[in-house]
Design an enzyme around this catalytic site. Structure first.
Site, PDB file in Angstrom:
ATOM      1  CE  LYS A 156      -4.446   0.917   0.211  1.00 49.92           C
ATOM      2  NZ  LYS A 156      -5.583   0.070  -0.234  1.00 49.92           N
ATOM      3  CG  ASP A 208      -7.401   3.154  -0.793  1.00 52.30           C
ATOM      4  OD1 ASP A 208      -7.852   1.998  -0.754  1.00 52.30           O
ATOM      5  OD2 ASP A 208      -7.504   3.946   0.176  1.00 52.30           O
TER       6      ASP A 208
HETATM    7  P1  NDP Z   1     -13.054   7.751  -2.648  1.00 53.14           P
HETATM    8  O1  NDP Z   1     -11.960   8.719  -2.481  1.00 53.14           O
HETATM    9  O2  NDP Z   1     -13.636   7.537  -3.995  1.00 53.14           O
HETATM   10  O3  NDP Z   1     -14.254   8.106  -1.664  1.00 53.14           O
HETATM   11  C1  NDP Z   1     -14.071   8.168  -0.288  1.00 53.14           C
HETATM   12  C2  NDP Z   1     -15.375   8.526   0.392  1.00 53.14           C
HETATM   13  O4  NDP Z   1     -15.220   8.373   1.792  1.00 53.14           O
HETATM   14  C3  NDP Z   1     -15.799   9.955   0.169  1.00 53.14           C
HETATM   15  O5  NDP Z   1     -17.199  10.024   0.212  1.00 53.14           O
HETATM   16  C4  NDP Z   1     -15.182  10.675   1.356  1.00 53.14           C
HETATM   17  O6  NDP Z   1     -15.856  11.871   1.714  1.00 53.14           O
HETATM   18  C5  NDP Z   1     -15.341   9.642   2.437  1.00 53.14           C
HETATM   19  N1  NDP Z   1     -14.266   9.765   3.419  1.00 53.14           N
HETATM   20  C6  NDP Z   1     -12.943   9.585   3.198  1.00 53.14           C
HETATM   21  N2  NDP Z   1     -12.233   9.805   4.320  1.00 53.14           N
HETATM   22  C7  NDP Z   1     -13.137  10.122   5.253  1.00 53.14           C
HETATM   23  C8  NDP Z   1     -13.030  10.451   6.605  1.00 53.14           C
HETATM   24  N3  NDP Z   1     -11.837  10.510   7.222  1.00 53.14           N
HETATM   25  N4  NDP Z   1     -14.179  10.702   7.283  1.00 53.14           N
HETATM   26  C9  NDP Z   1     -15.375  10.640   6.658  1.00 53.14           C
HETATM   27  N5  NDP Z   1     -15.539  10.344   5.361  1.00 53.14           N
HETATM   28  C10 NDP Z   1     -14.431  10.092   4.684  1.00 53.14           C
HETATM   29  O7  NDP Z   1     -12.480   6.376  -2.054  1.00 53.14           O
HETATM   30  P2  NDP Z   1     -12.954   4.879  -2.345  1.00 53.14           P
HETATM   31  O8  NDP Z   1     -14.419   4.809  -2.547  1.00 53.14           O
HETATM   32  O9  NDP Z   1     -12.042   4.322  -3.357  1.00 53.14           O
HETATM   33  O10 NDP Z   1     -12.563   4.171  -0.946  1.00 53.14           O
HETATM   34  C11 NDP Z   1     -13.508   4.037   0.124  1.00 53.14           C
HETATM   35  C12 NDP Z   1     -13.052   2.910   1.022  1.00 53.14           C
HETATM   36  O11 NDP Z   1     -12.999   1.684   0.262  1.00 53.14           O
HETATM   37  C13 NDP Z   1     -11.640   3.062   1.628  1.00 53.14           C
HETATM   38  O12 NDP Z   1     -11.632   2.458   2.907  1.00 53.14           O
HETATM   39  C14 NDP Z   1     -10.759   2.245   0.681  1.00 53.14           C
HETATM   40  O13 NDP Z   1      -9.584   1.806   1.307  1.00 53.14           O
HETATM   41  C15 NDP Z   1     -11.705   1.087   0.388  1.00 53.14           C
HETATM   42  N6  NDP Z   1     -11.413   0.319  -0.806  1.00 53.14           N
HETATM   43  C16 NDP Z   1     -11.274   0.925  -2.030  1.00 53.14           C
HETATM   44  C17 NDP Z   1     -11.037   0.156  -3.154  1.00 53.14           C
HETATM   45  C18 NDP Z   1     -10.959   0.756  -4.504  1.00 53.14           C
HETATM   46  O14 NDP Z   1     -10.850  -0.025  -5.464  1.00 53.14           O
HETATM   47  N7  NDP Z   1     -11.052   2.059  -4.675  1.00 53.14           N
HETATM   48  C19 NDP Z   1     -10.846  -1.297  -3.051  1.00 53.14           C
HETATM   49  C20 NDP Z   1     -11.087  -1.840  -1.738  1.00 53.14           C
HETATM   50  C21 NDP Z   1     -11.330  -1.038  -0.669  1.00 53.14           C
HETATM   51  P3  NDP Z   1     -15.352  13.295   1.092  1.00 53.14           P
HETATM   52  O15 NDP Z   1     -15.806  13.284  -0.329  1.00 53.14           O
HETATM   53  O16 NDP Z   1     -15.993  14.322   1.927  1.00 53.14           O
HETATM   54  O17 NDP Z   1     -13.862  13.268   1.224  1.00 53.14           O
HETATM   55  O1  2IT Z   2      -7.933  -1.730  -0.725  1.00 56.52           O
HETATM   56  C1  2IT Z   2      -7.868  -2.216  -1.875  1.00 56.52           C
HETATM   57  O2  2IT Z   2      -8.028  -3.427  -2.081  1.00 56.52           O
HETATM   58  C2  2IT Z   2      -7.619  -1.309  -3.004  1.00 56.52           C
HETATM   59  N1  2IT Z   2      -7.529  -0.091  -2.802  1.00 56.52           N
HETATM   60  C3  2IT Z   2      -7.444  -1.845  -4.389  1.00 56.52           C
HETATM   61  C4  2IT Z   2      -6.034  -2.298  -4.624  1.00 56.52           C
HETATM   62  C5  2IT Z   2      -5.696  -2.696  -6.043  1.00 56.52           C
HETATM   63  O3  2IT Z   2      -4.517  -2.995  -6.248  1.00 56.52           O
HETATM   64  O4  2IT Z   2      -6.559  -2.719  -6.909  1.00 56.52           O
END
Ligand code: NDP
Ligand code: 2IT
Length: 443
Positions: free
Chosen positions: A125, A165
């Site tokens: 990561k 992420d």
């Molecule tokens: P994005 O940046 O697309 O969206 C994040 C969302 O979470 C936004 O709505 C943001 O609000 C909110 N957020 C982020 N930090 C905080 C915080 N500290 N407090 C409150 N709200 C918060 O990220 P993703 O959708 O990609 O990721 C969301 C989660 O999913 C994370 O935990 C990530 O690790 C996990 N994840 C992502 C993957 C991926 O493929 N993208 C894969 C697997 C897991 P705001 O817009 O106000 O910042």
């Molecule tokens: O938390 C996760 O699994 C991710 N942000 C996706 C990682 C990836 O390599 O696609």
């Protein structure tokens, strides 16, 4: 205290202050320690102790210039946690809260998650304490260029393959990939989550959310239930939240909430696909706030989390430790039967303990959100083959992968005839990584 417990204490002392990392370690060890107790080969090879220390952590300075010409300095990191079963693989997070502790917990989790996918990917990561909010496109581009000027030294398609992420989506991956290509002259699968126009996989941006829903379907089927009319509360309004919602609505469920870091929105009879598009345009294209949304029948609550509604499925999709014990009590009172962790480690330890005590099924992140990295794995495969699969093929492989992960959870997670998904995912991910480490000898 056994030798192993003693060694774990020493590792924790050496990493004092890394509370999120310790939290993720404790969750894994709760199941892994009883499992390895009588497995002398794992104990002799000190597999558990070795798993708790990343292969390496790289820290670097990122210097960039804003639109007014002012110079800024951020910290960047890449944690290469464990490559026993394949090249390091895991996302990059850009958020002001990012520090080494956060990235170590995420890299540790990623190691087990990737093992569950059945694909040859180790765990890593990275990211930066950069805040993309309020930055212009040009500033984001310059930041990504500067970040990659340093990161490129440590990554490669057979060595370490980052992706997105929080704060890193298709736009940032484009800038990062463009810079890597400019520096090295190589166009290959060094990053995933690319735009399909230059080597990205169909369904990658949808995959984490879709995968969560496929996993939820397997859980419900196990209970003799299905998604039809199920009321689902989602937190977050980013990539994972919105594609989870898209698939839920497609399959007949009702999505009643979203949130961002400022507040939440609710629509009691469920959002439509058209409304989802409006939310996506606001959050992804305009980078706005949910408070700015102007949709009929949608209420906004400032400064609150979305759990005070009525629903059967809770899906935290924002960030780590967003659900504390008080929220867990609210969630239980809302009538929830399944909690799907779409975000990584969204529950505090107290919240997890409370919900488990009340017999609420928890699908842990390692299993539930593995669809994103699984399709990243398929993107690598396509890049290595120099071809692109059609969406149907990627989606059906994703569905199969989520079913397989569900079967692994069942196989390792038996709890008096019920499936304990947290136990199953932790032991299932551990075994695959541990067996590879054993095979390599002392390294
Ligand atoms: P994005 O940046 O697309 O969206 C994040 C969302 O979470 C936004 O709505 C943001 O609000 C909110 N957020 C982020 N930090 C905080 C915080 N500290 N407090 C409150 N709200 C918060 O990220 P993703 O959708 O990609 O990721 C969301 C989660 O999913 C994370 O935990 C990530 O690790 C996990 N994840 C992502 C993957 C991926 O493929 N993208 C894969 C697997 C897991 P705001 O817009 O106000 O910042
Ligand atoms: O938390 C996760 O699994 C991710 N942000 C996706 C990682 C990836 O390599 O696609």
């Amino acid at each position: 205290m056994s030798n192993l417990e003693n060694a774990i204490e020493i590792i924790k002392k050496k990493t004092a202050g890394q509370d999120q990392f310790h939290q993720s370690v404790d969750e894994v060890l709760e199941y892994v320690l009883p499992f390895v107790k009588d497995k002398q080969d794992y104990l002799d090879a000190k597999i558990v102790e070795r798993l708790l220390v990343p292969d390496r952590t790289i820290e670097f300075r990122v210097t960039w210039q804003d639109d007014d010409g002012e110079i800024h300095i951020n910290n960047g990191w890449r944690v290469q946690f464990n490559n026993a079963i394949g090249a390091y693989k895991g996302g990059l997070r850009f958020h002001p809260s990012v520090n080494l502790d956060t990235l170590k917990f995420l890299g540790f989790e990623q190691t087990f998650k990737n093992a569950l996918t059945g694909l040859p990917m180790g765990g890593g990561k990275g990211g930066a304490d950069f805040d993309p909010k309020g930055k212009s496109d040009a500033e984001i581009m310059r930041f990504c260029q500067s970040f990659m000027m340093e990161l490129f030294k440590y990554i490669g398609p057979d060595h370490d393959v980052p992706a997105g992420d929080i704060g890193v989506g298709e736009r940032e991956i484009g800038y990062l990939f463009g810079t890597y290509k400019q520096i090295t002259g190589a166009h290959h699968g060094v990053l995933t989550g690319k735009n399909p126009a230059f080597g990205g996989s169909c369904i990658r941006k949808e995959a984490t959310g879709y995968g969560c829903v496929y996993f939820l379907q397997s859980i419900l089927a196990e209970q003799g239930e299905n998604l039809q009319e199920k009321r689902c509360a989602i937190s977050g309004a980013g990539n994972v939240a919105l594609y989870t919602a898209e698939k839920l609505i497609q399959l007949g469920a009702r999505v009643i909430t979203f949130s961002d870091s400022q507040g939440y929105i609710v629509k009691d009879d469920g959002f439509s696909q058209e409304e989802l598009i409006s939310i996506r345009v606001l959050k992804e294209e305009k980078r706005g706030r949910l408070s700015e949304l102007d949709l009929k029948g949608v209420e906004y609550y400032d400064g609150r989390k979305p759990w005070h509604e009525e629903y059967q499925v809770a899906i935290p999709a924002a960030t780590q430790n967003e659900i504390e014990k008080d929220d867990a009590i609210t969630i239980k009172d809302a009538g929830v039967c399944v909690m799907v962790e779409a975000a990584n480690m969204p529950l505090t330890r107290d919240a997890t303990d409370y919900l488990r005590d009340k017999d609420i099924i928890i699908a842990p992140a390692k299993a539930a959100n593995a669809g994103g990295v699984a399709v990243s794995g398929l993107e690598r495969t396509q890049n290595a083959q120099r071809l692109s699969w059609d969406c149907e093929k990627v989606d059906s492989t994703l569905k199969e992968t989520m079913k397989d992960i569900h079967s692994i959870c069942k196989a390792y997670g038996d709890n008096n005839g019920m499936v304990d998904y947290i136990k199953g995912a932790n032991i299932g991910g551990f075994v695959r990584t541990a067996d590879a480490m054993l095979a390599f000898g002392t390294l």
